[in-house]
Design a protein around this motif. Structure first.
Motif, PDB file in Angstrom:
ATOM      1  N   LEU A   1       0.860  -1.178   0.000  1.00  0.00           N
ATOM      2  CA  LEU A   1       0.000   0.000   0.000  1.00  0.00           C
ATOM      3  C   LEU A   1       0.889   1.219   0.000  1.00  0.00           C
ATOM      4  O   LEU A   1       1.927   1.196   0.649  1.00  0.00           O
ATOM      5  CB  LEU A   1      -0.840   0.067   1.275  1.00  0.00           C
ATOM      6  CG  LEU A   1      -2.137  -0.709   1.366  1.00  0.00           C
ATOM      7  CD1 LEU A   1      -2.736  -0.441   2.716  1.00  0.00           C
ATOM      8  CD2 LEU A   1      -3.082  -0.278   0.312  1.00  0.00           C
ATOM      9  N   PRO A   2       0.512   2.299  -0.669  1.00  0.00           N
ATOM     10  CA  PRO A   2       1.382   3.483  -0.645  1.00  0.00           C
ATOM     11  C   PRO A   2       1.186   4.276   0.637  1.00  0.00           C
ATOM     12  O   PRO A   2       0.084   4.678   0.953  1.00  0.00           O
ATOM     13  CB  PRO A   2       0.892   4.285  -1.848  1.00  0.00           C
ATOM     14  CG  PRO A   2      -0.511   3.878  -2.026  1.00  0.00           C
ATOM     15  CD  PRO A   2      -0.635   2.478  -1.562  1.00  0.00           C
ATOM     16  N   VAL A   3       2.247   4.492   1.385  1.00  0.00           N
ATOM     17  CA  VAL A   3       2.153   5.135   2.692  1.00  0.00           C
ATOM     18  C   VAL A   3       2.641   6.573   2.576  1.00  0.00           C
ATOM     19  O   VAL A   3       3.648   6.835   1.924  1.00  0.00           O
ATOM     20  CB  VAL A   3       3.015   4.378   3.720  1.00  0.00           C
ATOM     21  CG1 VAL A   3       2.937   5.038   5.057  1.00  0.00           C
ATOM     22  CG2 VAL A   3       2.545   2.959   3.827  1.00  0.00           C
ATOM     23  N   ASP A   4       1.913   7.501   3.208  1.00  0.00           N
ATOM     24  CA  ASP A   4       2.322   8.905   3.138  1.00  0.00           C
ATOM     25  C   ASP A   4       3.158   9.325   4.335  1.00  0.00           C
ATOM     26  O   ASP A   4       4.164   9.984   4.190  1.00  0.00           O
ATOM     27  CB  ASP A   4       1.078   9.803   3.087  1.00  0.00           C
ATOM     28  CG  ASP A   4       0.332   9.636   1.799  1.00  0.00           C
ATOM     29  OD1 ASP A   4      -0.853   9.321   1.840  1.00  0.00           O
ATOM     30  OD2 ASP A   4       0.958   9.815   0.751  1.00  0.00           O
ATOM     31  N   VAL A   5       2.714   8.959   5.534  1.00  0.00           N
ATOM     32  CA  VAL A   5       3.395   9.396   6.755  1.00  0.00           C
ATOM     33  C   VAL A   5       3.578   8.186   7.662  1.00  0.00           C
ATOM     34  O   VAL A   5       2.677   7.356   7.766  1.00  0.00           O
ATOM     35  CB  VAL A   5       2.541  10.462   7.492  1.00  0.00           C
ATOM     36  CG1 VAL A   5       3.105  10.789   8.830  1.00  0.00           C
ATOM     37  CG2 VAL A   5       2.444  11.713   6.675  1.00  0.00           C
ATOM     38  N   TYR A   6       4.750   8.065   8.294  1.00  0.00           N
ATOM     39  CA  TYR A   6       4.976   7.035   9.289  1.00  0.00           C
ATOM     40  C   TYR A   6       5.020   7.687  10.658  1.00  0.00           C
ATOM     41  O   TYR A   6       5.607   8.752  10.831  1.00  0.00           O
ATOM     42  CB  TYR A   6       6.316   6.348   9.067  1.00  0.00           C
ATOM     43  CG  TYR A   6       6.362   5.373   7.923  1.00  0.00           C
ATOM     44  CD1 TYR A   6       7.009   5.700   6.754  1.00  0.00           C
ATOM     45  CD2 TYR A   6       5.787   4.129   8.021  1.00  0.00           C
ATOM     46  CE1 TYR A   6       7.071   4.807   5.721  1.00  0.00           C
ATOM     47  CE2 TYR A   6       5.848   3.228   6.992  1.00  0.00           C
ATOM     48  CZ  TYR A   6       6.491   3.579   5.836  1.00  0.00           C
ATOM     49  OH  TYR A   6       6.551   2.692   4.821  1.00  0.00           O
ATOM     50  N   ILE A   7       4.423   7.053  11.665  1.00  0.00           N
ATOM     51  CA  ILE A   7       4.540   7.537  13.045  1.00  0.00           C
ATOM     52  C   ILE A   7       5.281   6.454  13.821  1.00  0.00           C
ATOM     53  O   ILE A   7       4.888   5.295  13.820  1.00  0.00           O
ATOM     54  CB  ILE A   7       3.149   7.758  13.667  1.00  0.00           C
ATOM     55  CG1 ILE A   7       2.350   8.727  12.827  1.00  0.00           C
ATOM     56  CG2 ILE A   7       3.275   8.314  15.060  1.00  0.00           C
ATOM     57  CD1 ILE A   7       0.998   9.004  13.386  1.00  0.00           C
ATOM     58  N   ASN A   8       6.344   6.836  14.481  1.00  0.00           N
ATOM     59  CA  ASN A   8       7.221   5.864  15.113  1.00  0.00           C
ATOM     60  C   ASN A   8       6.803   5.595  16.554  1.00  0.00           C
ATOM     61  O   ASN A   8       6.150   6.411  17.178  1.00  0.00           O
ATOM     62  CB  ASN A   8       8.641   6.435  15.106  1.00  0.00           C
ATOM     63  CG  ASN A   8       9.641   5.331  15.049  1.00  0.00           C
ATOM     64  OD1 ASN A   8       9.306   4.192  15.248  1.00  0.00           O
ATOM     65  ND2 ASN A   8      10.861   5.702  14.771  1.00  0.00           N
ATOM     66  N   GLY A   9       7.192   4.424  17.087  1.00  0.00           N
ATOM     67  CA  GLY A   9       6.932   4.164  18.497  1.00  0.00           C
ATOM     68  C   GLY A   9       6.285   2.808  18.704  1.00  0.00           C
ATOM     69  O   GLY A   9       5.825   2.178  17.779  1.00  0.00           O
ATOM     70  N   CYS A  10       6.301   2.346  19.972  1.00  0.00           N
ATOM     71  CA  CYS A  10       5.618   1.095  20.263  1.00  0.00           C
ATOM     72  C   CYS A  10       5.065   1.203  21.677  1.00  0.00           C
ATOM     73  O   CYS A  10       5.713   0.785  22.596  1.00  0.00           O
ATOM     74  CB  CYS A  10       6.586  -0.084  20.138  1.00  0.00           C
ATOM     75  SG  CYS A  10       5.836  -1.681  20.414  1.00  0.00           S
ATOM     76  N   MET A  11       4.075   1.749  21.910  1.00  0.00           N
ATOM     77  CA  MET A  11       2.992   2.458  21.307  1.00  0.00           C
ATOM     78  C   MET A  11       3.307   3.949  21.110  1.00  0.00           C
ATOM     79  O   MET A  11       3.886   4.553  21.994  1.00  0.00           O
ATOM     80  CB  MET A  11       1.874   2.381  22.331  1.00  0.00           C
ATOM     81  CG  MET A  11       0.531   2.254  22.012  1.00  0.00           C
ATOM     82  SD  MET A  11       0.085   1.161  20.771  1.00  0.00           S
ATOM     83  CE  MET A  11       0.560  -0.360  21.439  1.00  0.00           C
ATOM     84  N   PRO A  12       2.933   4.571  20.004  1.00  0.00           N
ATOM     85  CA  PRO A  12       3.143   6.022  19.907  1.00  0.00           C
ATOM     86  C   PRO A  12       2.228   6.742  20.894  1.00  0.00           C
ATOM     87  O   PRO A  12       1.096   6.350  21.101  1.00  0.00           O
ATOM     88  CB  PRO A  12       2.731   6.364  18.477  1.00  0.00           C
ATOM     89  CG  PRO A  12       2.649   5.089  17.768  1.00  0.00           C
ATOM     90  CD  PRO A  12       2.396   4.033  18.758  1.00  0.00           C
TER      91      PRO A  12
END
Lengths: 367, 188, 184
Positions: free
Chosen positions: C121-132
């Motif tokens: 799938l084309p992704v625009d933004v990634y948010i990092n973390g586990c859990m953010p």
């Protein structure tokens, strides 16, 4: 004129279901005549992964079994490892563990409030209770470093001692929450719409309860008094003084009443723990994890979470990796075979309320 | 507690002479039986002795001995004792009796073991696919299925950084360095 | 203002106004695909209110703008997510939430989860973390708003142009393929 039965897919993408699962409903008009659950959308193969990691690495996977309430899983793993090895835990660590478990119960209870009422249309409750749940998560963040995944209770005790002034913050939060629980009562339990929609819906009677092996608040809502903290006590629950509430009826109203009383008992337990807490160390240090070997044996421990009884079976074959880790959550019992029986004869509009009341949490079912 | 356990061992041995019992301290008691006796001994526990709560069913793969081990754990609210009923099945063509009619919830456990281990239960009714969809490999929980190799071949992986450093060497190098004055009170 | 409209760049003015109005009303589809869905209720309720930025929940894919992939995806869920993604109408965006969408996270050797989301799938933004944290989620939405305002959030166009490559990757993971060959 009889209508033909149509099949409805209450699918994985739906604003009314809790989590990611599907129910196939056979409907005639507005009444359900058959139901079949389908799970497996969240399967990560935990048991296979934990056979490849050593005893301390597989502890980091334990808290991700069930997301709304993560501490009972860590605690059952720690207790099982200590039982196989015969390791003693210092008494202060046991008191701290009880406090953390009861705080996690309260946080999960607040989330349940929002879910149960949101499924009936009362969206204000969700804004209030999930907003107040953040105060408990602030306490967790100061103690352990994370809001959701704590990784604090590990084999041998707990990870670190309480910071300075922590007990006063906990007591202040408990006073605030007790006042707010009174406000929630006025909104929810005195509400005529809530009473009309939940009394007589989702009935579970005593014979069905025993045949399906039902646990937790669902069993207490049928009138049977059973709680792991009293029947099979662990940590320091046998030294604390609290009650186990029951209610008659077996419908959604009875279970909501039981959970509300349990929240009051949780606040009572936390206040007792803080008043009685002894001094001492909090950690019995384990050897180097790369070389830590457990003797042969197996253990089965049970914990009481907000939804019911969690059972963990752990096998060690004399190496530094576990042989078999099998955790059975409370939703495994409630959401697959019990839900299919309870839904027959109900209205389609009540499916979401029944799922919330039985405590469905799909990550626990398929791990 | 010990008296109750002794009575139980006597009662079970009189009906099932080939069962063997192991006593553990605390509130746990083990019995080992042959697999054909499983429905009758569990019915005995549920209806006559009052062990009405089925707590857990689990399965362990002993690859070296060529057997699966199935364990049924029941609990009684009056006696407050956990009873483990153990049995062994051979690994090549495993067939177990079905205990669906005693507790309805055993249906869920048995469907999962049929999918994950490949054990056949006689007369089990329920959809074939429980957790996995369109799976055409061997039963995944068996110990001779290598999951890391399967994951390497089927899925794309993100490659690591070109300037990646080895973690252990860096930790050793850093632990031999001089600690500056302002950081001395934080070091162990 | 009239001089600007009569200019040759009048197309650009229309785009500026269109992007400005789109970025202040982003509706998120109500689909919790993984573990990260536990930090969405705190983001939407009273303390970390996301509705002041225009972000609220939408019930069906036809009414949503953003698909929030919260965490890991199994192959069974991927089939349903693709169907939902292709039913959403333009303009649409995808946000990848958590470390599991970037490189597989802690389930790197599992036989059932996909490791790199960008290939399917084309992704625009990634948010990092586990859990953010909820603040990180709000920062992620802020970055998406910035990209929309400049006209650079074009994952949907990328999907339409490279449809054969995406389809080939998806078929490799999902063995029985009953999806149509065209894009909805």
């Amino acid at each position: 004129m009889r209508e033909k039965a149509t099949t409805l897919y209450l699918g994985p993408q739906h604003p009314g279901i809790t989590g990611n699962m599907m129910i196939r409903l056979k409907v005639e008009g507005d009444t359900i005549v058959g139901a079949q659950t389908e799970v497996g959308y969240l399967h990560r193969a935990f048991e296979k992964l934990q056979e490849k990691r050593n005893w301390l690495q597989s502890f980091t996977l334990m808290c991700r079994y069930c997301v709304p309430e993560t501490d009972p899983m860590e605690e059952s793993y720690a207790r099982a490892v200590e039982e196989i090895e015969g390791r003693e835990v210092p008494i202060r660590a046991k008191y701290i563990r009880v406090m953390v478990l009861e705080l996690a119960r309260l946080a999960s209870f607040m989330l349940w409030y929002g879910g149960q009422n949101g499924s009936l249309g009362l969206y204000t409750m969700g804004q209030w209770s999930v907003g107040d749940r953040n105060y408990i998560l602030d306490l967790f963040e100061e103690l352990t470093g994370g809001r959701v995944y704590h990784m604090y209770i590990w084999p041998g005790g707990v990870r670190r001692d309480l910071p300075k002034g922590f007990e006063q913050k906990v007591l202040k939060t408990m006073d605030y929450l007790e006042k707010r629980l009174g406000d929630y009562d006025d909104l929810m339990f005195d509400n005529a719409i809530f009473k009309k929609r939940t009394q007589g819906v989702g009935l579970v009677d005593k014979a069905t309860a025993i045949e399906h092996g039902v646990v937790g608040a669902v069993l207490r809502g049928c009138g049977i008094k059973s709680d792991i903290r009293i029947d099979d006590p662990y940590e320091v629950y046998d030294k604390l003084d609290f009650e186990v509430p029951t209610a008659e009826g077996g419908d959604i109203w009875a279970r909501a009443l039981v959970r509300r009383q349990e929240a009051r008992q949780s606040i009572r337990i936390i206040r007792q723990v803080i008043a009685d807490m002894p001094g001492g160390s909090v950690y019995n240090k384990v050897p180097n994890p790369q070389k830590w070997i457990l003797p042969k044996g197996d253990a089965y421990v049970r914990t009481e979470s907000v939804r019911g009884e969690i059972g963990l079976y752990l096998v060690s074959d004399g190496g530094n990796m576990p042989r078999r880790v099998h955790l059975r959550g409370a939703a495994y019992v409630h959401a697959v075979s019990l839900l299919e029986d309870v839904l027959v004869g109900e209205n389609v509009a009540d499916v979401s309320a029944i799922m919330n009341s039985l405590g469905t949490c799909p990550p626990e079912i398929e791990r | 507690m010990e008296k109750i356990k002794a009575n139980l061992i006597e009662h079970v041995k009189s009906s099932f002479p080939e069962a063997s019992a192991t006593n553990h301290d605390g509130n746990r008691l083990d019995f080992t039986v042959k697999k054909e006796c499983i429905p009758s001994i569990l019915t005995n526990f549920k209806d006559i002795l009052g062990y009405i709560h089925l707590s857990h069913i689990t399965c362990v793969d002993w690859l070296e001995e060529g057997e699966f081990e199935m364990i049924y754990i029941v609990w009684s609210p009056e006696d407050k004792i956990k009873i483990f009923v153990r049995t062994r099945v051979e690994r090549d063509n495993p067939v177990m009796p079905n205990i669906d009619m005693i507790w309805r919830q055993a249906n869920t456990y048995e469907r999962e073991f049929r999918e994950m281990y490949g054990i056949q239960f006689t007369g089990l009714v329920g959809a074939e696919e429980f957790i996995l969809e369109d799976w055409d490999g061997p039963p995944p929980m068996r110990r001779d299925f290598d999951t890391e190799k399967y994951a390497e071949e089927t899925f794309f992986h993100r490659p690591g950084r070109e300037d990646a450093l080895d973690v252990r060497e860096e930790i050793i190098k850093r632990s031999l360095e001089e600690i500056p004055d302002y950081a001395k009170k934080y070091s162990r | 203002m009239i001089k600007m409209i009569n200019d040759k760049n009048s197309q650009k003015i229309v785009d500026i106004i269109q992007n400005w109005s789109r970025k202040h009303s982003i509706w998120v589809l109500a689909y919790g695909t993984g573990c990260g869905a536990i930090e969405i209720p705190p983001t939407m309720t009273s303390r970390y209110d996301a509705e002041r930025m225009g972000v609220r929940g939408a019930a069906t894919p036809r009414q949503a703008d953003v698909l929030l992939i919260t965490g890991y995806l199994t192959t069974k869920t991927l089939k349903r997510v693709l169907r939902v993604y292709e039913q959403m109408q333009d303009p649409k965006y995808v946000i990848g939430f958590g470390s599991c969408t970037i490189n597989g996270g802690m389930y790197y050797d599992s036989y059932n989860t996909i490791k790199v989301l960008d290939k399917y799938l084309p992704v625009d933004v990634y948010i990092n973390g586990c859990m953010p944290r909820p603040e990180a989620v709000l920062a992620g939405f802020g970055k998406l708003q910035e990209l929309i305002g400049e006209g650079k959030a074009n994952g949907a166009t990328k999907y339409k142009e490279n449809l054969e490559w995406y389809r080939a990757n998806q078929k490799k993971v999902i063995p029985t393929w009953k999806r149509p060959e065209y894009n909805w």
